[in-house]
Design an enzyme around this catalytic site. Sequence first.
Site, PDB file in Angstrom:
ATOM      1  CG  ASP A   6     -63.450  13.253  10.186  1.00  0.00           C
ATOM      2  OD1 ASP A   6     -63.331  13.355   8.885  1.00  0.00           O
ATOM      3  OD2 ASP A   6     -64.556  13.408  10.860  1.00  0.00           O
ATOM      4  CB  ALA A   7     -63.541  17.983   8.216  1.00  0.00           C
ATOM      5  CE1 TYR A   8     -67.774  19.548   6.301  1.00  0.00           C
ATOM      6  CE2 TYR A   8     -66.118  18.218   5.192  1.00  0.00           C
ATOM      7  CZ  TYR A   8     -66.876  19.547   5.279  1.00  0.00           C
ATOM      8  OH  TYR A   8     -66.582  20.482   4.423  1.00  0.00           O
ATOM      9  NE  ARG A  37     -71.016  11.448   8.151  1.00  0.00           N
ATOM     10  CZ  ARG A  37     -69.727  12.160   7.726  1.00  0.00           C
ATOM     11  NH1 ARG A  37     -69.700  13.066   7.031  1.00  0.00           N
ATOM     12  NH2 ARG A  37     -68.845  11.545   8.546  1.00  0.00           N
ATOM     13  CG  ASN A 114     -63.772  11.404   2.936  1.00  0.00           C
ATOM     14  OD1 ASN A 114     -62.328  10.982   2.584  1.00  0.00           O
ATOM     15  ND2 ASN A 114     -64.686  10.624   3.304  1.00  0.00           N
TER      16      ASN A 114
HETATM   17  C1  LAC Z   1     -64.299  13.871   6.563  1.00  0.00           C
HETATM   18  C2  LAC Z   1     -65.476  13.028   6.607  1.00  0.00           C
HETATM   19  C3  LAC Z   1     -65.357  11.484   6.810  1.00  0.00           C
HETATM   20  O1  LAC Z   1     -64.121  15.187   7.041  1.00  0.00           O
HETATM   21  O2  LAC Z   1     -66.379  13.315   7.704  1.00  0.00           O
HETATM   22  O3  LAC Z   1     -63.239  13.448   6.165  1.00  0.00           O
END
Ligand code: LAC
Length: 217
Positions: A6-8, A37, A114
């Site tokens: 996952d990124a964020y 967030r 996302n």
């Molecule tokens: C993402 C969010 C969920 O990078 O943090 O998909």
Amino acid sequence: MPYVFDAYGTLFDFNAAVARHRAAAGPDADRFAEVWRIKQIEYTWTHTLAGRYIEFWTLTQRALDYCFERFPSVDRALRPALLDAYLKLDAYPDALKVLQELRARGDATAILTNGSPAMVTSAVEAAGLKGALDAVLSVDAVKMFKPRPEVYALVTAHFACKPADVVFVSSNRWDAMGATAFGFRTMWVNRAKAPDEYPDFPPVAVTDSLTGILAVK
Ligand code: LAC
């Protein structure tokens, strides 16, 4: 075996945007960052449940604008600086080393996010992670957000593999739930020592850092 992140919140510290402007943001800075967030993610769920898609960068801006309304003590003049910071978030200090180590031992590395393509490309480049990733996959390809199974299926399609062949790493427990439901081997990076949730969808491992995943067999 592909390791997909996952990124964020997992590779990138989304709190870094407000943290960089903490003094200017004032006493509500932490709450502001938290609600930014929460609303950002809430909007992904509501739109997906309604069968609609608005890209993550737009939802990120709408969540920020909600926060300026809700916390009038935070100066709206910070808007461009906060959005710019979100495009150049800090990676967690161990992110690059972990990605490099996985590749050195023969595992592929990828992001499934996302985030809209331009947004995540900017963050990956700014954090210097580009050369350590085999793929960056965005939900934009299917126009729905996590935890829809169609999103996780982008990974199995990309690597032409089965869900059980994928290690999925997220610090978001709800994302780890969706990944587990899809059939991935999921590792939850629980830096905040949050209480566990979703007992029917347990991760295979819980770590307190990205580095911790390297030791999981
Ligand atoms: C993402 C969010 C969920 O990078 O943090 O998909």
